[in-house]
Design a protein around this motif. Structure first.
Motif, PDB file in Angstrom:
ATOM      1  N   VAL A  89       0.842  -1.200   0.000  1.00 18.85           N
ATOM      2  CA  VAL A  89       0.000   0.000   0.000  1.00 18.85           C
ATOM      3  C   VAL A  89       0.874   1.245   0.000  1.00 18.85           C
ATOM      4  CG1 VAL A  89      -1.649   1.336   1.386  1.00 18.85           C
ATOM      5  CG2 VAL A  89      -1.995  -1.122   1.062  1.00 18.85           C
ATOM      6  N   ALA A  90       1.927   1.226   0.795  1.00 17.72           N
ATOM      7  CA  ALA A  90       2.830   2.380   0.865  1.00 17.72           C
ATOM      8  C   ALA A  90       3.541   2.627  -0.460  1.00 17.72           C
ATOM      9  CB  ALA A  90       3.853   2.163   1.981  1.00 17.72           C
ATOM     10  N   LEU A  91       3.793   1.585  -1.218  1.00 19.29           N
ATOM     11  CA  LEU A  91       4.514   1.721  -2.484  1.00 19.29           C
ATOM     12  C   LEU A  91       3.621   2.115  -3.658  1.00 19.29           C
ATOM     13  CD1 LEU A  91       6.862  -1.379  -2.203  1.00 19.29           C
ATOM     14  CD2 LEU A  91       7.597   1.006  -2.417  1.00 19.29           C
ATOM     15  N   LYS A  92       2.325   1.957  -3.535  1.00 21.17           N
ATOM     16  CA  LYS A  92       1.445   2.181  -4.677  1.00 21.17           C
ATOM     17  C   LYS A  92       1.544   3.603  -5.226  1.00 21.17           C
ATOM     18  CE  LYS A  92      -3.004   1.377  -6.662  1.00 21.17           C
ATOM     19  NZ  LYS A  92      -4.372   0.945  -6.495  1.00 21.17           N
ATOM     20  N   GLY A  93       1.512   4.606  -4.372  1.00 23.78           N
ATOM     21  CA  GLY A  93       1.613   5.991  -4.827  1.00 23.78           C
ATOM     22  C   GLY A  93       2.938   6.271  -5.511  1.00 23.78           C
ATOM     23  N   ARG A  94       4.009   5.781  -4.908  1.00 21.24           N
ATOM     24  CA  ARG A  94       5.340   5.953  -5.514  1.00 21.24           C
ATOM     25  C   ARG A  94       5.398   5.267  -6.876  1.00 21.24           C
ATOM     26  NH1 ARG A  94      10.357   2.670  -3.432  1.00 21.24           N
ATOM     27  NH2 ARG A  94      11.763   2.988  -5.190  1.00 21.24           N
ATOM     28  N   PHE A  95       4.848   4.064  -6.956  1.00 22.17           N
ATOM     29  CA  PHE A  95       4.857   3.310  -8.203  1.00 22.17           C
ATOM     30  C   PHE A  95       4.135   4.068  -9.310  1.00 22.17           C
ATOM     31  CE2 PHE A  95       2.642  -0.034 -10.789  1.00 22.17           C
ATOM     32  CZ  PHE A  95       3.750  -0.443 -11.508  1.00 22.17           C
ATOM     33  N   THR A  96       2.941   4.545  -9.038  1.00 26.90           N
ATOM     34  CA  THR A  96       2.195   5.247 -10.088  1.00 26.90           C
ATOM     35  C   THR A  96       2.884   6.553 -10.479  1.00 26.90           C
ATOM     36  OG1 THR A  96       0.682   6.202  -8.441  1.00 26.90           O
ATOM     37  CG2 THR A  96      -0.030   4.180  -9.537  1.00 26.90           C
ATOM     38  N   ALA A  97       3.490   7.237  -9.530  1.00 25.58           N
ATOM     39  CA  ALA A  97       4.215   8.475  -9.848  1.00 25.58           C
ATOM     40  C   ALA A  97       5.443   8.186 -10.708  1.00 25.58           C
ATOM     41  CB  ALA A  97       4.627   9.187  -8.562  1.00 25.58           C
ATOM     42  N   VAL A  98       6.168   7.137 -10.376  1.00 25.07           N
ATOM     43  CA  VAL A  98       7.368   6.785 -11.142  1.00 25.07           C
ATOM     44  C   VAL A  98       6.984   6.329 -12.547  1.00 25.07           C
ATOM     45  CG1 VAL A  98       9.288   5.140 -11.274  1.00 25.07           C
ATOM     46  CG2 VAL A  98       8.810   6.310  -9.142  1.00 25.07           C
ATOM     47  N   VAL A  99       5.889   5.600 -12.667  1.00 20.40           N
ATOM     48  CA  VAL A  99       5.421   5.190 -13.998  1.00 20.40           C
ATOM     49  C   VAL A  99       5.119   6.427 -14.838  1.00 20.40           C
ATOM     50  CG1 VAL A  99       3.504   4.116 -15.253  1.00 20.40           C
ATOM     51  CG2 VAL A  99       4.583   2.900 -13.359  1.00 20.40           C
ATOM     52  N   THR A 100       4.414   7.386 -14.272  1.00 21.78           N
ATOM     53  CA  THR A 100       4.084   8.620 -14.997  1.00 21.78           C
ATOM     54  C   THR A 100       5.348   9.364 -15.408  1.00 21.78           C
ATOM     55  OG1 THR A 100       1.970   8.824 -13.857  1.00 21.78           O
ATOM     56  CG2 THR A 100       2.874  10.835 -14.842  1.00 21.78           C
ATOM     57  N   ASP A 101       6.294   9.489 -14.494  1.00 16.08           N
ATOM     58  CA  ASP A 101       7.559  10.170 -14.808  1.00 16.08           C
ATOM     59  C   ASP A 101       8.329   9.438 -15.904  1.00 16.08           C
ATOM     60  OD1 ASP A 101       6.992  12.055 -12.860  1.00 16.08           O
ATOM     61  OD2 ASP A 101       8.367  11.187 -11.378  1.00 16.08           O
ATOM     62  N   THR A 102       8.290   8.118 -15.867  1.00 14.44           N
ATOM     63  CA  THR A 102       8.985   7.318 -16.880  1.00 14.44           C
ATOM     64  C   THR A 102       8.356   7.515 -18.254  1.00 14.44           C
ATOM     65  OG1 THR A 102       9.625   5.692 -15.202  1.00 14.44           O
ATOM     66  CG2 THR A 102       9.711   4.975 -17.518  1.00 14.44           C
ATOM     67  N   ILE A 103       7.034   7.477 -18.307  1.00 12.81           N
ATOM     68  CA  ILE A 103       6.323   7.706 -19.573  1.00 12.81           C
ATOM     69  C   ILE A 103       6.671   9.086 -20.126  1.00 12.81           C
ATOM     70  CG2 ILE A 103       4.036   8.065 -20.604  1.00 12.81           C
ATOM     71  CD1 ILE A 103       3.021   5.878 -18.609  1.00 12.81           C
ATOM     72  N   ASP A 104       6.618  10.093 -19.264  1.00 16.23           N
ATOM     73  CA  ASP A 104       6.942  11.458 -19.695  1.00 16.23           C
ATOM     74  C   ASP A 104       8.367  11.557 -20.227  1.00 16.23           C
ATOM     75  OD1 ASP A 104       4.381  12.199 -18.904  1.00 16.23           O
ATOM     76  OD2 ASP A 104       5.046  13.198 -17.059  1.00 16.23           O
ATOM     77  N   SER A 105       9.307  10.924 -19.542  1.00 20.35           N
ATOM     78  CA  SER A 105      10.714  10.975 -19.960  1.00 20.35           C
ATOM     79  C   SER A 105      10.927  10.268 -21.295  1.00 20.35           C
ATOM     80  CB  SER A 105      11.611  10.338 -18.897  1.00 20.35           C
ATOM     81  OG  SER A 105      11.596  11.117 -17.722  1.00 20.35           O
ATOM     82  N   ILE A 106      10.291   9.118 -21.466  1.00 22.52           N
ATOM     83  CA  ILE A 106      10.427   8.395 -22.732  1.00 22.52           C
ATOM     84  C   ILE A 106       9.806   9.196 -23.859  1.00 22.52           C
ATOM     85  CG2 ILE A 106       9.676   6.350 -24.030  1.00 22.52           C
ATOM     86  CD1 ILE A 106      10.018   4.761 -21.394  1.00 22.52           C
TER      87      ILE A 106
END
Length: 114
Positions: A89-106
């Motif tokens: 549960v604690a990692l879910k927010g970080r995971f979705t934020a990192v996914v968004t940042d990764t998509i944006d960077s790519i």
């Protein structure tokens, strides 16, 4: 930690920007389904599915040097292996934020190199 270490990817692939672009595009094509499977498994506390999907995404993100996503999926895999619902549960927010940042960077890299 870098979101996307494109210089490392380019160096490893002998500065073949066309091939790196193909790798990034393929990664993006499969990312949404992977993220959905991980989030669904997290919501249902299906630790084995989270572990399996996080491991797969960890490998794919490592291949393209998506360093932040690689680290995050390692943490997800570890939490799932430990069957720790609080950590998931604690990692879910970080995971979705990192996914968004990764998509944006790519997408930014693809825009610059197309």
């Amino acid at each position: 930690m870098l979101i996307l270490n494109s210089e490392a990817t380019l160096k490893r692939l002998m500065n073949d920007t066309a091939f790196v672009g193909e790798l990034y595009s393929t990664f993006l094509e499969t990312l949404d389904a992977r993220v959905q499977r991980i989030c669904t498994a997290m919501e249902s506390a299906d630790f084995e599915e989270v572990r399996k999907e996080a491991h797969s995404l960890k490998g794919a993100s490592g291949t393209i040097n998506a360093d932040a996503l690689h680290a995050c999926t390692l943490d997800l895999e570890t939490a799932a292996r430990s069957e720790d619902p609080v950590a998931l549960v604690a990692l879910k927010g970080r995971f979705t934020a990192v996914v968004t940042d990764t998509i944006d960077s790519i997408n930014a890299w693809l825009a610059m190199h197309s």
